[in-house]
Motif scaffolding. Structure first.
Motif, PDB file in Angstrom:
ATOM      1  N   CYS A  61       6.991   0.762  40.263  1.00 22.11           N
ATOM      2  CA  CYS A  61       6.755   1.046  38.866  1.00 22.11           C
ATOM      3  C   CYS A  61       5.500   0.319  38.216  1.00 22.11           C
ATOM      4  CB  CYS A  61       7.910   0.771  38.022  1.00 22.11           C
ATOM      5  SG  CYS A  61       9.325   2.064  38.617  1.00 22.11           S
ATOM      6  N   LYS A  62       4.933   0.879  37.353  1.00 15.41           N
ATOM      7  CA  LYS A  62       3.950   0.269  36.716  1.00 15.41           C
ATOM      8  C   LYS A  62       4.600  -1.035  35.792  1.00 15.41           C
ATOM      9  CE  LYS A  62       0.480   2.410  34.952  1.00 15.41           C
ATOM     10  NZ  LYS A  62      -0.278   3.745  34.237  1.00 15.41           N
ATOM     11  N   THR A  63       5.901  -0.697  35.055  1.00  8.46           N
ATOM     12  CA  THR A  63       6.508  -1.754  34.359  1.00  8.46           C
ATOM     13  C   THR A  63       7.908  -1.665  34.706  1.00  8.46           C
ATOM     14  OG1 THR A  63       6.673  -2.791  32.318  1.00  8.46           O
ATOM     15  CG2 THR A  63       6.492  -0.337  32.274  1.00  8.46           C
ATOM     16  N   THR A  76      10.497  -0.043  22.802  1.00  7.27           N
ATOM     17  CA  THR A  76      10.445  -0.065  24.306  1.00  7.27           C
ATOM     18  C   THR A  76       9.941   1.158  24.995  1.00  7.27           C
ATOM     19  OG1 THR A  76      11.687  -1.840  24.271  1.00  7.27           O
ATOM     20  CG2 THR A  76      11.367  -1.102  26.580  1.00  7.27           C
ATOM     21  N   LYS A  79       6.305   2.252  24.351  1.00  4.83           N
ATOM     22  CA  LYS A  79       5.527   1.529  25.242  1.00  4.83           C
ATOM     23  C   LYS A  79       5.472   1.828  26.645  1.00  4.83           C
ATOM     24  CE  LYS A  79       4.078  -2.886  26.332  1.00  4.83           C
ATOM     25  NZ  LYS A  79       4.243  -4.321  26.002  1.00  4.83           N
ATOM     26  N   ALA A  80       6.760   2.344  27.175  1.00  4.23           N
ATOM     27  CA  ALA A  80       7.033   2.544  28.495  1.00  4.23           C
ATOM     28  C   ALA A  80       6.207   3.998  28.652  1.00  4.23           C
ATOM     29  CB  ALA A  80       8.538   2.640  29.064  1.00  4.23           C
ATOM     30  N   ALA A  82       3.878   5.285  27.134  1.00  7.87           N
ATOM     31  CA  ALA A  82       2.233   5.108  27.149  1.00  7.87           C
ATOM     32  C   ALA A  82       2.009   4.693  28.427  1.00  7.87           C
ATOM     33  CB  ALA A  82       2.020   4.248  25.978  1.00  7.87           C
ATOM     34  N   THR A  83       2.628   3.415  28.883  1.00 10.61           N
ATOM     35  CA  THR A  83       2.124   2.860  30.251  1.00 10.61           C
ATOM     36  C   THR A  83       2.308   3.988  31.207  1.00 10.61           C
ATOM     37  OG1 THR A  83       3.201   0.715  29.537  1.00 10.61           O
ATOM     38  CG2 THR A  83       2.836   0.941  31.794  1.00 10.61           C
ATOM     39  N   ALA A  84       3.301   4.551  31.404  1.00  6.29           N
ATOM     40  CA  ALA A  84       3.415   5.635  32.331  1.00  6.29           C
ATOM     41  C   ALA A  84       2.208   6.682  32.375  1.00  6.29           C
ATOM     42  CB  ALA A  84       4.721   6.329  32.426  1.00  6.29           C
ATOM     43  N   SER A  86      -1.002   6.029  30.762  1.00  6.01           N
ATOM     44  CA  SER A  86      -2.050   5.409  30.866  1.00  6.01           C
ATOM     45  C   SER A  86      -2.748   5.137  32.202  1.00  6.01           C
ATOM     46  CB  SER A  86      -2.089   4.211  30.134  1.00  6.01           C
ATOM     47  OG  SER A  86      -1.340   3.155  30.757  1.00  6.01           O
ATOM     48  N   VAL A  92       7.793   4.695  35.459  1.00  6.38           N
ATOM     49  CA  VAL A  92       8.413   3.220  34.970  1.00  6.38           C
ATOM     50  C   VAL A  92       9.579   3.353  34.733  1.00  6.38           C
ATOM     51  CG1 VAL A  92       6.271   2.691  33.388  1.00  6.38           C
ATOM     52  CG2 VAL A  92       8.077   4.292  32.668  1.00  6.38           C
TER      53      VAL A  92
END
Length: 127
Positions: A61-63, A76, A79-80, A82-84, A86, A92
């Motif tokens: 996972c990215k995070t 959280t 943010k998760a 957005a991370t998935a 981006s 994630v």
């Protein structure tokens, strides 16, 4: 252009998603995996379905993050997501311990809190 979301129970529910998350990683598909977890007080103490889920997904996972407080759930998750989505999209993992998801009296009953707090565990649960 949308994110996939899966919500699974702790332990085997989470481990059964490893193949799907690896496929999402290789396909560059944004996926939010929400996994249940043992109560925070019982982490690393042999609780039912307590495994190191974050380490399991660290390379897939990215995070990977575990939520510690109820007020952190929304930020959280935002943010998760957005991370998935981006950069190079990908999966994630967000871990949600049972004591974050349910009212205290439900968790207390589940982990065996006593009405009289004699043991250290009982005192911590009562606290």
């Amino acid at each position: 252009g949308r994110i996939g979301v899966a919500a699974v129970t702790a332990g085997p529910g989470v481990t059964n998603t490893v193949t799907a998350i690896k496929n999402a990683q290789m396909a560059e598909s944004p996926v939010l995996l929400l996994g249940g977890a043992a109560a925070s007080l019982q982490k690393g103490r042999g609780a039912l379905q307590d495994i190191d889920q974050l380490s399991l997904f660290k390379t897939l996972c990215k995070t990977c993050v575990s939520i510690k407080r109820v007020r952190d759930i929304i930020p959280t998750l935002r943010k998760a997501i957005a991370t998935a989505q981006s950069g190079t999209p990908g999966p994630v993992f967000v871990e949600l311990p049972i004591d974050i998801l349910y009212p205290f009296h439900v968790v207390e009953k589940e982990i065996g809190g006593a009405k009289t707090a004699r043991s250290l565990r009982g005192k911590v649960v009562q606290w």
